[in-house]
Design a protein around this motif. Structure first.
Motif, mmCIF file in Angstrom:
data_model
loop_
_atom_site.group_PDB
_atom_site.id
_atom_site.type_symbol
_atom_site.label_atom_id
_atom_site.label_comp_id
_atom_site.label_asym_id
_atom_site.label_seq_id
_atom_site.Cartn_x
_atom_site.Cartn_y
_atom_site.Cartn_z
ATOM 1 N N GLN A 143 -9.316 7.595 -3.613
ATOM 2 C CA GLN A 143 -7.969 7.860 -3.125
ATOM 3 C C GLN A 143 -7.593 9.334 -3.237
ATOM 4 O OE1 GLN A 143 -5.528 4.607 -4.020
ATOM 5 N NE2 GLN A 143 -3.602 5.642 -3.612
ATOM 6 N N LYS A 144 -8.038 9.995 -4.270
ATOM 7 C CA LYS A 144 -7.690 11.409 -4.444
ATOM 8 C C LYS A 144 -8.336 12.297 -3.388
ATOM 9 C CE LYS A 144 -11.314 12.272 -7.911
ATOM 10 N NZ LYS A 144 -11.570 12.676 -9.324
ATOM 11 N N PHE A 145 -9.308 11.740 -2.642
ATOM 12 C CA PHE A 145 -9.954 12.492 -1.565
ATOM 13 C C PHE A 145 -9.306 12.217 -0.210
ATOM 14 C CE2 PHE A 145 -13.080 11.968 -4.928
ATOM 15 C CZ PHE A 145 -13.520 13.270 -5.099
ATOM 16 N N GLY A 146 -8.287 11.349 -0.175
ATOM 17 C CA GLY A 146 -7.559 11.094 1.064
ATOM 18 C C GLY A 146 -7.709 9.704 1.633
ATOM 19 N N TYR A 147 -8.588 8.881 1.070
ATOM 20 C CA TYR A 147 -8.767 7.517 1.578
ATOM 21 C C TYR A 147 -7.578 6.664 1.146
ATOM 22 C CZ TYR A 147 -13.578 8.996 2.394
ATOM 23 O OH TYR A 147 -14.710 9.660 2.824
ATOM 24 N N GLU A 148 -6.975 5.943 2.090
ATOM 25 C CA GLU A 148 -5.733 5.249 1.748
ATOM 26 C C GLU A 148 -5.521 3.917 2.469
ATOM 27 O OE1 GLU A 148 -2.203 7.166 2.989
ATOM 28 O OE2 GLU A 148 -3.064 7.936 4.843
ATOM 29 N N TYR A 149 -6.301 3.589 3.490
ATOM 30 C CA TYR A 149 -6.061 2.360 4.237
ATOM 31 C C TYR A 149 -7.017 1.251 3.807
ATOM 32 C CZ TYR A 149 -2.787 4.449 7.503
ATOM 33 O OH TYR A 149 -1.689 5.043 8.061
ATOM 34 N N ILE A 150 -6.474 0.059 3.607
ATOM 35 C CA ILE A 150 -7.254 -1.151 3.363
ATOM 36 C C ILE A 150 -6.982 -2.071 4.552
ATOM 37 C CG2 ILE A 150 -7.531 -3.179 1.890
ATOM 38 C CD1 ILE A 150 -8.622 -0.733 0.550
ATOM 39 N N ASN A 151 -7.955 -2.195 5.443
ATOM 40 C CA ASN A 151 -7.746 -2.910 6.699
ATOM 41 C C ASN A 151 -8.474 -4.251 6.697
ATOM 42 O OD1 ASN A 151 -6.184 -0.840 7.728
ATOM 43 N ND2 ASN A 151 -7.945 0.239 8.578
ATOM 44 N N ILE A 152 -7.710 -5.309 6.889
ATOM 45 C CA ILE A 152 -8.225 -6.674 6.888
ATOM 46 C C ILE A 152 -8.480 -7.074 8.336
ATOM 47 C CG2 ILE A 152 -7.770 -9.046 6.199
ATOM 48 C CD1 ILE A 152 -5.657 -7.871 4.220
ATOM 49 N N ASP A 153 -9.725 -7.398 8.651
ATOM 50 C CA ASP A 153 -10.097 -7.665 10.037
ATOM 51 C C ASP A 153 -9.881 -9.136 10.382
ATOM 52 O OD1 ASP A 153 -12.101 -7.588 12.560
ATOM 53 O OD2 ASP A 153 -11.575 -5.551 11.967
ATOM 54 N N ALA A 154 -10.542 -9.589 11.442
ATOM 55 C CA ALA A 154 -10.297 -10.910 12.018
ATOM 56 C C ALA A 154 -10.486 -12.035 11.008
ATOM 57 C CB ALA A 154 -11.229 -11.130 13.206
ATOM 58 N N GLY A 155 -9.665 -13.075 11.139
ATOM 59 C CA GLY A 155 -9.794 -14.258 10.309
ATOM 60 C C GLY A 155 -8.768 -14.384 9.217
ATOM 61 N N TRP A 156 -7.791 -13.480 9.176
ATOM 62 C CA TRP A 156 -6.816 -13.485 8.087
ATOM 63 C C TRP A 156 -5.744 -14.546 8.262
ATOM 64 C CZ3 TRP A 156 -1.734 -12.801 9.435
ATOM 65 C CH2 TRP A 156 -1.478 -12.232 10.696
ATOM 66 N N ASN A 157 -5.549 -15.017 9.514
ATOM 67 C CA ASN A 157 -4.397 -15.864 9.783
ATOM 68 C C ASN A 157 -4.756 -17.349 9.747
ATOM 69 O OD1 ASN A 157 -5.957 -15.338 11.974
ATOM 70 N ND2 ASN A 157 -4.314 -14.716 13.319
ATOM 71 N N GLY A 158 -3.746 -18.162 9.490
ATOM 72 C CA GLY A 158 -3.985 -19.587 9.313
ATOM 73 C C GLY A 158 -3.143 -20.468 10.188
ATOM 74 N N GLY A 159 -2.588 -19.963 11.270
ATOM 75 C CA GLY A 159 -1.761 -20.764 12.149
ATOM 76 C C GLY A 159 -0.570 -19.964 12.625
#
Length: 866
Positions: A143-159
């Motif tokens: 994070q101290k180097f600039g990385y900040e996004y946690i992206n959840i791809d397909a399949g997260w939803n349940g209806g």
């Protein structure tokens, strides 16, 4: 306690810029969706809105995935319909009220995406525990180097809820997605989710009420007749003539905003995503989502392999866009990616680089370099991939398991000087892609250059960058960014010795005092106000033309008849100017009737060759055989044809077959790109290019027994005749030939030195710098350039269709310049200012008369750089 919205806004203020989660399809047999995925071999039967079931069905390897059944062609309606938007590759329109530039996407985002690990482990890798573990690892290591996004791809939803809006999977997130978002935000990070276009028929038929939109339901939101809405066939295209459709999009975007979502990856966007025609077209939906997400401060990323012909459209509405197929190799748990999937990005970026900048970024997919035991790349290839992402100003989002990074991987992704190259946001461009040893460079706003020397070949090689090739006239200091070492000052260029196979050297080049820097018209640093186009027939390329002399020695024979030659040039498959992407092989001494008795061949779908030429036509010549299949033909970045190179087994093999040809193209520079689509092999035997004639005749004859001069007229401004040569050796002007007006006289004293037989002279002509210009037809339109230095020169063509311009320095008119001439002539120094104070200045050129204004180059003199 802060709400999600308050927490997200606080994070936005304190953290870096933006996020993205990119993906396409899953490997065969992967079953990580919350609901059963449909059989890709069967006709898709959507059962839910894509916002409810945004998991693509399991698919074969990206290069093997069959295209879905085409839907009815959309019918254009109003004049503002997306179908009528002009192709973006030739247009730069900066006077639009919304140019797509936002504070959110001022620099490429940095982070992590779940998709590569979902493919690698072949299961539900996006559980609450996994996501929070990645967030913690990023917090501790990156994070101290600039990385900040946690992206959840397909399949997260349940209806979906009672309003047709998505709800998270309770299986993946038993304590709610809320808890995961809270955890990510509490780590000072941002969170992303995944959606695809369209709506299922079932959701429409349920006639669900739309939240906060009285009188609106989902019943009439689908465009009629039904048109497929996404590549996988989950749903159908939405009807934006119905105002309730926009309200439906708004209701989902506002819900995501309330959850605290910071990023949306919008997958299966067309034109693109494997669909080259307009049988599927998501542009209206892209625009609607863009407005809805912008209101909620959510980064909007498009995927996958969007069509470059609509680059201006993507820039207007999105913060980033994928430019090619998945980087994942779909190799199970053997590897995340392959070198071939990285190498194929080079020719793609040679087209896309100029479209990236503060209005949005070229997305190369996940950067999988963090662990050598899973990446599928060698150490040199891992460094090269990291360099490519950095120099391309591509979003640097990782695909590895962040809890399991090796020492070398951490060194790569935390090198502050390399990260600074990425965050500077200046995409590099190639000097040439017609070689395996490639030089890519970017001129930064502070006057320094970033230079990457890539060895894409199969053996170690020395790679040289000449300062003149990157627009630098003068000496410069050189620093190796990976090694963190200053390498001294070089006068004319730099040679990196023994760059390893698939390796790279990354340099910072700092010009010395009094160096002159050249900035081309397509640089991001050049600003345009009004309606400007790039090239579109306004350019004159650097080119050459053969002139054949039939030499004889026949006493009493007089002057023989010149040989009949056409305006065509044949390039064998091993010509260094042809660029190959993918794992190509070379076969010679085949004895099968090939031109030059050799071919290039490739087995992997998605592999391609590319050639840029100056002329009016080209033919692709190859073998036809039962082992070959379909290939896609792209001309100037647009899919123009799909041709079948196969034959029935009973027909045997046919060599030197013209499988595609085009003629009567506008005079200028064109690019042919051919991509393997199916079959066991794709071959290239030769290319035949039709030249744009620069000479009054293409041949002459000389009899040594009756010597006489040969004359030929040049058909463009004679000042642009740069050289005449034979076999690379230049003729000496005035001694071997003369130029008077437009007439070239080849002296008999020189011709007498040629051997009997046909001799081919090469007439070389200069053109516009880098073969391109920008042009406008409107009085009042302007081009400007801001620099720090002590002098500036504007270089542009003159022409019979051009008129006057006004020149401003720092807002003050200093001169009117006449750009008219009787003939079109390139590279004219039309204005120069010297003796300026060493500070930031802006030069602006304003069109005041004439049919057209062309601009080519700004040159400026530096005193202090960096």
């Amino acid at each position: 306690m802060k709400t999600h919205r308050q927490r997200r806004r606080a994070t936005t203020v304190t953290a870096a810029f933006a996020a993205t989660a990119l993906a396409l399809t899953l490997a065969p047999g992967a079953g990580w969706a919350a609901t059963a995925a449909p059989d890709p071999a069967a006709t898709p039967t959507p059962e839910a809105s894509p916002t409810e079931a945004a998991t693509p069905p399991p698919a074969a390897d990206e290069t093997q995935t069959p295209a879905p059944t085409a839907s009815p062609q959309p019918t254009p309606t109003a004049s503002t319909s997306p179908e009528e938007a002009p192709p973006a590759k030739d247009a730069r329109r900066t006077a639009a009220p919304d140019d797509g530039i936002s504070e959110l996407s001022a620099a490429p985002y940095m982070g992590w995406s779940s998709y590569s690990m979902q493919v690698y482990e072949g299961g539900q890798w996006i559980t609450a525990d996994q996501i929070m573990a990645q967030s913690d690892a990023m917090h501790d290591k990156l994070q101290k180097f600039g990385y900040e996004y946690i992206n959840i791809d397909a399949g997260w939803n349940g209806g979906q809820d009672e309003y047709g809006r998505p709800i998270p999977s309770t299986t993946l997130f038993p304590d709610g997605l809320d808890a995961v978002i809270d955890h990510v935000h509490d780590n000072g990070q941002k969170v992303g989710l995944y959606l695809i276009p369209g709506m299922s028929l079932e959701t429409a038929q349920k006639a669900l009420p739309i939240y906060n939109a009285p009188g609106c339901t989902t019943e009439n939101l689908l465009k009629q007749p039904l048109q497929q809405g996404d590549y996988w066939g989950f749903g159908y295209r939405l009807d934006f003539d119905n105002p309730c459709t926009t309200k439906y999009i708004d209701s989902i975007a506002d819900l995501l905003g309330e959850w605290g979502v910071d990023f949306i990856k919008f997958d299966s966007v067309t034109p693109g995503s494997g669909i080259g025609d307009l049988s599927m077209d998501a542009r209206e939906e892209v625009a609607a989502w863009s407005q809805a997400l912008k209101r909620n401060d959510i980064w909007f990323e498009l995927s996958w392999a969007v069509d470059i012909n609509y680059a201006d459209y993507w820039k207007q509405y999105a913060d980033g866009w994928r430019v090619d197929w998945d980087v994942e190799c779909y190799c199970g748990d053997e590897a995340l990616t392959t070198w071939e999937n990285v190498a194929r990005l080079f020719p793609r970026l040679s087209d896309w680089w100029r479209h990236a900048g503060p209005a949005g970024w070229n997305d190369l997919d996940s950067l999988n370099v963090g662990n050598g035991k899973m990446d599928g790349l060698t150490r040199d290839e891992r460094r090269t991939a990291t360099t490519l992402w950095a120099t391309s100003a591509a979003p640097m989002y990782l695909g590895n398991d962040l809890t399991n990074l090796d020492k070398y991987g951490l060194e790569l992704i935390t090198n502050r000087e390399v990260i600074a190259v990425n965050q500077a946001g200046v995409p590099a461009r190639p000097v040439s892609t017609a070689t395996k040893q490639q030089v890519w460079y970017a001129l930064n706003p502070d006057g320094t250059y970033t230079v990457a020397l890539y060895n894409l070949g199969r053996a170690d090689a020395d790679i040289t960058v000449d300062w003149s090739d990157i627009g630098l006239d003068g000496s410069a200091k050189v620093r190796d960014l990976w090694a963190g070492k200053n390498l001294g000052t070089e006068a004319d260029g730099f040679t990196a010795g023994s760059v390893p196979i698939h390796g790279v050297r990354l340099l910072k080049v700092t010009p010395e005092k009094k160096a002159v820097l050249t900035v081309n018209d397509d640089s991001l640093r050049v600003g345009y106000a009004g309606e400007w186009v790039r090239n579109d027939g306004n350019e004159v390329p650097t080119t050459s033309q053969p002139f054949t002399v039939a030499v004889s020695d026949t006493p009493g024979g007089g002057t023989p008849t010149p040989p009949a030659t056409g305006l065509t040039v044949t390039l064998n498959d091993n010509d260094s100017r042809i660029g190959y992407s993918g794992s190509w092989g070379y076969s010679n001494n085949r004895g099968l009737g090939d031109h030059g008795d050799d071919v290039h061949y490739v087995e992997t779908n998605g592999a391609a060759f590319e050639y840029t030429f100056q002329g009016t036509g080209i033919q692709y010549v190859t073998e036809k055989h039962e082992s070959q299949g379909e290939v896609e033909i792209y001309l100037d970045g647009q899919l123009v044809d799909t041709v079948d190179t196969s034959l029935p087994a009973a027909d045997g093999r046919l060599s030197q077959q013209v499988v595609y040809g085009v003629a009567d193209l506008p005079s200028g520079s064109h690019t042919l790109r051919v991509v393997k689509k199916s079959g066991s092999f794709m071959l290239l035997d030769k290319l035949v290019v039709t030249l744009d004639s620069q000479l009054s005749t293409t041949s002459g004859a000389f009899n040594k027994a009756a010597p006489a001069d040969i004359t030929v007229d040049v058909l463009r401004d004679p000042s642009e005749l740069a050289s005449i040569s034979i076999d690379g050796e230049p003729l000496e002007r005035d001694a071997d030939y003369t130029l008077s007006g437009t007439t070239v006289t080849l002296k008999s004293s020189y011709l007498a030195t040629l051997p009997v037989g046909d001799a081919t002279l090469d007439f070389g002509f200069t053109g516009d710098h880098l073969d391109d210009v920008h042009a406008t037809a409107n009085d009042g339109d302007s081009v400007s350039f801001t620099f720090r230095g002590t002098g500036v020169t504007w270089v542009a063509p003159k022409g019979p269709d051009q008129g006057a311009v006004d020149v401003y320095i720092d807002g003050k008119k200093v001169k009117s310049v006449d750009t008219h001439s009787d003939s079109r002539v390139s590279n004219q120094e039309l204005f120069t200012a010297s003796g300026l104070k060493d500070k930031e200045h802006t030069i602006k050129i304003v069109k005041t008369s004439g049919d057209v204004l062309r601009t080519d180059v700004f040159r400026y003199t530096v005193k202090k750089v960096g």
